[in-house]
Design a protein around this motif. Sequence first.
Motif, PDB file in Angstrom:
ATOM      1  N   ALA A  62       0.826  -1.207   0.000  1.00  0.00           N
ATOM      2  CA  ALA A  62       0.000   0.000   0.000  1.00  0.00           C
ATOM      3  C   ALA A  62       0.864   1.262   0.000  1.00  0.00           C
ATOM      4  CB  ALA A  62      -0.933  -0.005   1.211  1.00  0.00           C
ATOM      5  N   ASP A  63       1.945   1.256   0.736  1.00  0.00           N
ATOM      6  CA  ASP A  63       2.836   2.412   0.763  1.00  0.00           C
ATOM      7  C   ASP A  63       3.399   2.701  -0.623  1.00  0.00           C
ATOM      8  OD1 ASP A  63       2.506   2.936   3.454  1.00  0.00           O
ATOM      9  OD2 ASP A  63       4.248   1.757   4.087  1.00  0.00           O
ATOM     10  N   SER A  64       3.725   1.645  -1.355  1.00  0.00           N
ATOM     11  CA  SER A  64       4.254   1.854  -2.706  1.00  0.00           C
ATOM     12  C   SER A  64       3.180   2.432  -3.621  1.00  0.00           C
ATOM     13  CB  SER A  64       4.793   0.540  -3.278  1.00  0.00           C
ATOM     14  OG  SER A  64       3.744  -0.380  -3.563  1.00  0.00           O
ATOM     15  N   TYR A  65       1.935   2.009  -3.435  1.00  0.00           N
ATOM     16  CA  TYR A  65       0.836   2.523  -4.261  1.00  0.00           C
ATOM     17  C   TYR A  65       0.603   4.009  -4.001  1.00  0.00           C
ATOM     18  CZ  TYR A  65      -0.433  -2.309  -5.453  1.00  0.00           C
ATOM     19  OH  TYR A  65      -0.426  -3.583  -5.915  1.00  0.00           O
ATOM     20  N   CYS A  66       0.809   4.426  -2.773  1.00  0.00           N
ATOM     21  CA  CYS A  66       0.608   5.834  -2.436  1.00  0.00           C
ATOM     22  C   CYS A  66       1.561   6.739  -3.212  1.00  0.00           C
ATOM     23  CB  CYS A  66       0.799   6.052  -0.938  1.00  0.00           C
ATOM     24  SG  CYS A  66      -0.519   5.366   0.088  1.00  0.00           S
ATOM     25  N   LEU A  67       2.696   6.191  -3.631  1.00  0.00           N
ATOM     26  CA  LEU A  67       3.705   6.974  -4.330  1.00  0.00           C
ATOM     27  C   LEU A  67       3.581   6.893  -5.846  1.00  0.00           C
ATOM     28  CD1 LEU A  67       6.812   6.003  -2.145  1.00  0.00           C
ATOM     29  CD2 LEU A  67       5.367   8.037  -1.935  1.00  0.00           C
ATOM     30  N   GLN A  68       2.732   5.964  -6.322  1.00  0.00           N
ATOM     31  CA  GLN A  68       2.612   5.752  -7.759  1.00  0.00           C
ATOM     32  C   GLN A  68       1.436   6.539  -8.331  1.00  0.00           C
ATOM     33  OE1 GLN A  68       2.537   1.512  -8.667  1.00  0.00           O
ATOM     34  NE2 GLN A  68       3.961   1.079  -6.995  1.00  0.00           N
ATOM     35  N   LYS A  69       1.532   6.833  -9.611  1.00  0.00           N
ATOM     36  CA  LYS A  69       0.405   7.491 -10.263  1.00  0.00           C
ATOM     37  C   LYS A  69      -0.740   6.497 -10.403  1.00  0.00           C
ATOM     38  CE  LYS A  69       1.646   6.547 -15.106  1.00  0.00           C
ATOM     39  NZ  LYS A  69       1.925   7.142 -16.437  1.00  0.00           N
ATOM     40  N   PRO A  70      -1.973   6.955 -10.447  1.00  0.00           N
ATOM     41  CA  PRO A  70      -3.115   6.052 -10.552  1.00  0.00           C
ATOM     42  C   PRO A  70      -3.086   5.224 -11.840  1.00  0.00           C
ATOM     43  CG  PRO A  70      -3.837   8.235  -9.867  1.00  0.00           C
ATOM     44  CD  PRO A  70      -2.400   8.360 -10.276  1.00  0.00           C
ATOM     45  N   ILE A  71      -3.655   4.043 -11.771  1.00  0.00           N
ATOM     46  CA  ILE A  71      -3.858   3.214 -12.956  1.00  0.00           C
ATOM     47  C   ILE A  71      -5.103   3.727 -13.669  1.00  0.00           C
ATOM     48  CG2 ILE A  71      -4.372   0.877 -13.777  1.00  0.00           C
ATOM     49  CD1 ILE A  71      -3.012  -0.120 -11.155  1.00  0.00           C
ATOM     50  N   VAL A  72      -4.999   3.958 -14.969  1.00  0.00           N
ATOM     51  CA  VAL A  72      -6.120   4.537 -15.710  1.00  0.00           C
ATOM     52  C   VAL A  72      -6.332   3.791 -17.019  1.00  0.00           C
ATOM     53  CG1 VAL A  72      -5.924   6.835 -14.692  1.00  0.00           C
ATOM     54  CG2 VAL A  72      -4.613   6.289 -16.745  1.00  0.00           C
ATOM     55  N   VAL A  73      -7.568   3.802 -17.482  1.00  0.00           N
ATOM     56  CA  VAL A  73      -7.934   3.086 -18.697  1.00  0.00           C
ATOM     57  C   VAL A  73      -7.336   3.742 -19.940  1.00  0.00           C
ATOM     58  CG1 VAL A  73     -10.067   4.323 -19.222  1.00  0.00           C
ATOM     59  CG2 VAL A  73      -9.897   1.890 -19.765  1.00  0.00           C
ATOM     60  N   THR A  74      -7.017   5.017 -19.857  1.00  0.00           N
ATOM     61  CA  THR A  74      -6.483   5.733 -21.016  1.00  0.00           C
ATOM     62  C   THR A  74      -4.991   5.485 -21.227  1.00  0.00           C
ATOM     63  OG1 THR A  74      -6.172   7.670 -19.587  1.00  0.00           O
ATOM     64  CG2 THR A  74      -8.195   7.577 -20.913  1.00  0.00           C
ATOM     65  N   ASP A  75      -4.361   4.795 -20.301  1.00  0.00           N
ATOM     66  CA  ASP A  75      -2.913   4.570 -20.375  1.00  0.00           C
ATOM     67  C   ASP A  75      -2.618   3.278 -21.131  1.00  0.00           C
ATOM     68  OD1 ASP A  75      -0.208   4.851 -20.013  1.00  0.00           O
ATOM     69  OD2 ASP A  75      -0.213   4.048 -17.975  1.00  0.00           O
ATOM     70  N   MET A 165     -13.070   6.081 -17.541  1.00  0.00           N
ATOM     71  CA  MET A 165     -13.546   5.053 -18.458  1.00  0.00           C
ATOM     72  C   MET A 165     -14.986   5.338 -18.847  1.00  0.00           C
ATOM     73  SD  MET A 165     -14.118   0.986 -17.545  1.00  0.00           S
ATOM     74  CE  MET A 165     -15.398   0.045 -18.411  1.00  0.00           C
ATOM     75  N   TYR A 166     -15.285   5.252 -20.138  1.00  0.00           N
ATOM     76  CA  TYR A 166     -16.679   5.348 -20.555  1.00  0.00           C
ATOM     77  C   TYR A 166     -17.468   4.188 -19.939  1.00  0.00           C
ATOM     78  CZ  TYR A 166     -15.263   8.648 -24.262  1.00  0.00           C
ATOM     79  OH  TYR A 166     -14.781   9.726 -24.971  1.00  0.00           O
ATOM     80  N   PRO A 167     -18.721   4.427 -19.524  1.00  0.00           N
ATOM     81  CA  PRO A 167     -19.499   3.369 -18.849  1.00  0.00           C
ATOM     82  C   PRO A 167     -20.113   2.366 -19.831  1.00  0.00           C
ATOM     83  CG  PRO A 167     -20.757   5.402 -18.915  1.00  0.00           C
ATOM     84  CD  PRO A 167     -19.409   5.740 -19.483  1.00  0.00           C
TER      85      PRO A 167
END
Length: 380
Positions: A62-75, A165-167
Amino acid sequence: MVKVIVKRILSIIGMSFIPQMILLAQIPVSKPLIDLLEFSDLSIMKSDTTKSFFYGKLKQEADSYCLQKPIVVTDKQKTFAPDLHYYCSVGPYWWPDVTSTSFRYINKDGLINPEYYDYDAVRLERFVNRCKTLGKIFYVTEDEKYYDAFIRQLRAWFIDADTYMYPNLDYGQVIPGQNGNKGRSNAFIDIYPFNDLLDAIRLVNQVTPIDKTTLKALQKWFRQFCNYMDNGESGQSLRKLQNNISVAYDITLINIFLFIGKENKARQLANTFADNRIYIQINELGEQPAELRRTKAATYSLFNLAHFLDFCYLVRYWYPDYYQKHSERLDASFTYLINVGEHPDNYAYQQISGWDVYNSSLKTLLRKRDYLLKLKSTIK
């Protein structure tokens, strides 16, 4: 106590959500609905983190996730859609036909084409797993940095204008070269992780209610997606199928109905489940004929039985003895699959891979079933 909780939530999300509050009094949004065994394990961890072998690993992740950019569908680098906001995946078992001079794909059931990992299905799983991890550690520690990271990730996937993300699943489970490279109804299996996501939201909400702006936007997205599932052509066609995907579809739709406050719709679909799914898909011997036609028949039978068990958890607030009522078929399926694990050499159907993890997966599922049966007496 219930009135105090309702009053607190109303003060946060506004009086316009009174119908949703009526629902939450019966199906608490502040508690997970499906993975209650994991919730119980987390409660033990919360009481004393020093006694948990998994706490350190969970916190580190979880600590590592706090430092990472969010995962997104556009990536993504590849897509069949005209816009990166569309969720796009390919059928995992469809491969280029190397024997043909024309561009076409053929089915190799049970063998995943590496191209599958270039699209959004894996990205969606990573997104949900990240939310689960952040939700768990926030529930255990109540450290606001994990709440902030959790909300930031949710907003990036569903809300933020540049990355949401489009629904719909218009480009889900594409078979390249077929149907104009549009999606298929099979794509609804891709979003089964949304059930874990909704449980993660409920888990976080138990500690700190989701802020009004985020909750309103999330429910708007899921209302639109729910309409797509319930009324769209792909959803309508999928309902006619009788396999693991249709079971997963029903569970996910019921869960989303509950999240957006449509309990009547959820009950209506739940009340058809036994006749439309259990007694059609599981025969008296405990076999699941549709899954036995697959090249990993034992794995898919176990996979679908896990869905049936998830359904029993999901509806237990209405029907605490749902499993018991239908135990003749459900227990028959467990017995059948236990026998398969004990005598794999005698198995009459295809299982091209997966024996190495079959019995451990079955053991986990049996533990989940036993926990469900213990919970029965606690429901009033």
